[in-house]
Motif scaffolding. Structure first.
Motif, PDB file in Angstrom:
ATOM      1  N   HIS A 162       0.818  -1.218   0.000  1.00  0.00           N
ATOM      2  CA  HIS A 162       0.000   0.000   0.000  1.00  0.00           C
ATOM      3  C   HIS A 162       0.850   1.265   0.000  1.00  0.00           C
ATOM      4  O   HIS A 162       0.392   2.325   0.414  1.00  0.00           O
ATOM      5  CB  HIS A 162      -1.011  -0.044   1.146  1.00  0.00           C
ATOM      6  CG  HIS A 162      -1.950  -1.190   0.977  1.00  0.00           C
ATOM      7  ND1 HIS A 162      -2.935  -1.209   0.007  1.00  0.00           N
ATOM      8  CD2 HIS A 162      -1.986  -2.404   1.574  1.00  0.00           C
ATOM      9  CE1 HIS A 162      -3.554  -2.372   0.044  1.00  0.00           C
ATOM     10  NE2 HIS A 162      -2.997  -3.118   0.973  1.00  0.00           N
ATOM     11  N   CYS A 173      -7.742   1.838  -4.272  1.00  0.00           N
ATOM     12  CA  CYS A 173      -7.270   0.580  -3.683  1.00  0.00           C
ATOM     13  C   CYS A 173      -8.190   0.197  -2.501  1.00  0.00           C
ATOM     14  O   CYS A 173      -8.917   1.040  -1.975  1.00  0.00           O
ATOM     15  CB  CYS A 173      -5.842   0.799  -3.198  1.00  0.00           C
ATOM     16  SG  CYS A 173      -5.109  -0.618  -2.381  1.00  0.00           S
ATOM     17  N   CYS A 175      -7.369  -0.070   0.372  1.00  0.00           N
ATOM     18  CA  CYS A 175      -6.958   0.728   1.539  1.00  0.00           C
ATOM     19  C   CYS A 175      -7.525   2.136   1.465  1.00  0.00           C
ATOM     20  O   CYS A 175      -7.399   2.902   2.428  1.00  0.00           O
ATOM     21  CB  CYS A 175      -5.443   0.769   1.655  1.00  0.00           C
ATOM     22  SG  CYS A 175      -4.640   1.830   0.435  1.00  0.00           S
ATOM     23  N   CYS A 180      -1.599   2.498  -5.288  1.00  0.00           N
ATOM     24  CA  CYS A 180      -0.786   1.572  -4.489  1.00  0.00           C
ATOM     25  C   CYS A 180      -0.123   0.550  -5.409  1.00  0.00           C
ATOM     26  O   CYS A 180      -0.733   0.071  -6.372  1.00  0.00           O
ATOM     27  CB  CYS A 180      -1.655   0.833  -3.484  1.00  0.00           C
ATOM     28  SG  CYS A 180      -2.362   1.899  -2.241  1.00  0.00           S
TER      29      CYS A 180
END
Ligand SMILES: [Zn+2]
Length: 319
Positions: A162, A173, A175, A180
């Motif tokens: 990440h 992403c 996250c 990432c």
């Protein structure tokens, strides 16, 4: 013969096996998984251990055991905290395995287990400051600094998949950020990118959008001048080389070891190295090298190796 039991629990398989003190696998058995919750996974590992004891038996005399699992693990306390960052019931997996086998046991994150295998038996054997970078279905790293594996405040160090390497990316992403490296250059990233780029780059690659695309097919296509495959590999090389250079600036390693299925055939390594800036890499005296382990077995060897370390720690405590 003194031996050590390893349990390597991943997304699709659980491998239980026995290694000797040199890291040689003496016996192993594979169990299919697919479990998403760590509470269920822990129970499954214990039941498979019962099966292993009955079916495979032991070659030598097991002295300690180690388990490598996906997610967040408190190595010092022997607790598996989470597999998905959502369910966070602490599972005392080391104690449960220890009770089952009657020997000391340790538990650690799977990438940290692979890092341990490199430290004890692999490319990290001669370095106290190296980074093990695993590029498989996902991307994560183990940082070895002054002879110790870095863990962090939440035992969550090394989630370098990440790290943002391309701010121009629009896709988000898991996250929550954009760009990432895992979404571009991991095994799953290659598959996602193939779908995104299919309209712009012609290809003979089959199966795009129907699940995971085999990276070796993408590499073969790139060698044959396939436009999509060339684009996919070019952006992966750019992003992985940037990731490596960013990591070099964080812990000042003398060695970078690449492991995982995406790099195991050696195709990507020289191409990544061509893109590394010599000035950034000047302190990395052993260079960027490939793991010598089979990516399917390094987790098992590393899990067993954590058992070896656990036994050493207990002996030190008694002195
Ligand atoms: Zn991310």
């Amino acid at each position: 013969m003194d031996t050590f039991i390893g349990c390597d629990f991943g997304g699709t398989k659980l491998l239980i096996g026995e290694i000797d003190e040199t890291g040689r696998i003496l016996n192993s058995k594979r169990y299919d998984t697919g479990i998403k919750k760590h509470t269920e996974a822990a129970a499954y590992i214990l039941s498979c251990l019962t099966d292993y004891i009955g079916e495979a038996g032991f070659v030598g005399k097991p002295k300690a055991a180690g388990a490598g699992v996906v997610g967040v693990v408190d190595y010092a306390k022997g607790i598996w905290r989470s597999m998905d960052h959502v369910e966070t019931t602490p599972i005392p997996l080391a104690a449960l395995i220890s009770d089952k086998l009657g020997i000391p046991a340790a538990v650690d994150n799977d990438v940290k287990c692979a890092t341990r295998a490199e430290m004890m038996f692999g490319q990290g054997k001669y370095s106290d400051n190296f980074i093990y970078l695993n590029i498989g279905t996902g991307i994560a790293a183990g940082f070895v600094v002054e002879g110790n594996i870095l863990r962090g405040a939440n035992n969550n160090s090394g989630e370098v998949g990440h790290c943002v390497v391309d701010l121009s990316r629009e896709e988000i992403c898991i996250c929550g950020r954009h760009g990432c490296v895992e979404g571009i250059a991991s095994g799953s990233g290659f598959s996602k990118q193939a779908v995104c780029l299919l309209d712009q780059y012609p290809t003979r690659l089959e199966g795009v959008g129907k699940g995971k695309v085999n990276v070796s097919e993408i590499f073969k296509g790139a060698d044959q001048g396939d436009a999509l495959c060339m684009k996919l590999t070019e952006q992966a090389m750019d992003n992985l080389s940037n990731l490596i250079m960013n990591l070099v600036r964080t812990t000042d390693p003398d060695t970078i070891v690449l492991g995982g299925g995406v790099v195991s055939d050696g195709w990507l390594l020289p191409k990544i190295c061509e893109k590394l800036n010599p000035s950034t890499m000047r302190g990395v005296k052993n260079g960027v090298i490939k793991s010598n382990f089979n990516p399917g077995l390094v987790g098992l060897i590393g899990a067993g190796a954590q058992g070896i370390v656990k036994l050493q720690e207990l002996k030190h405590r008694l002195i």
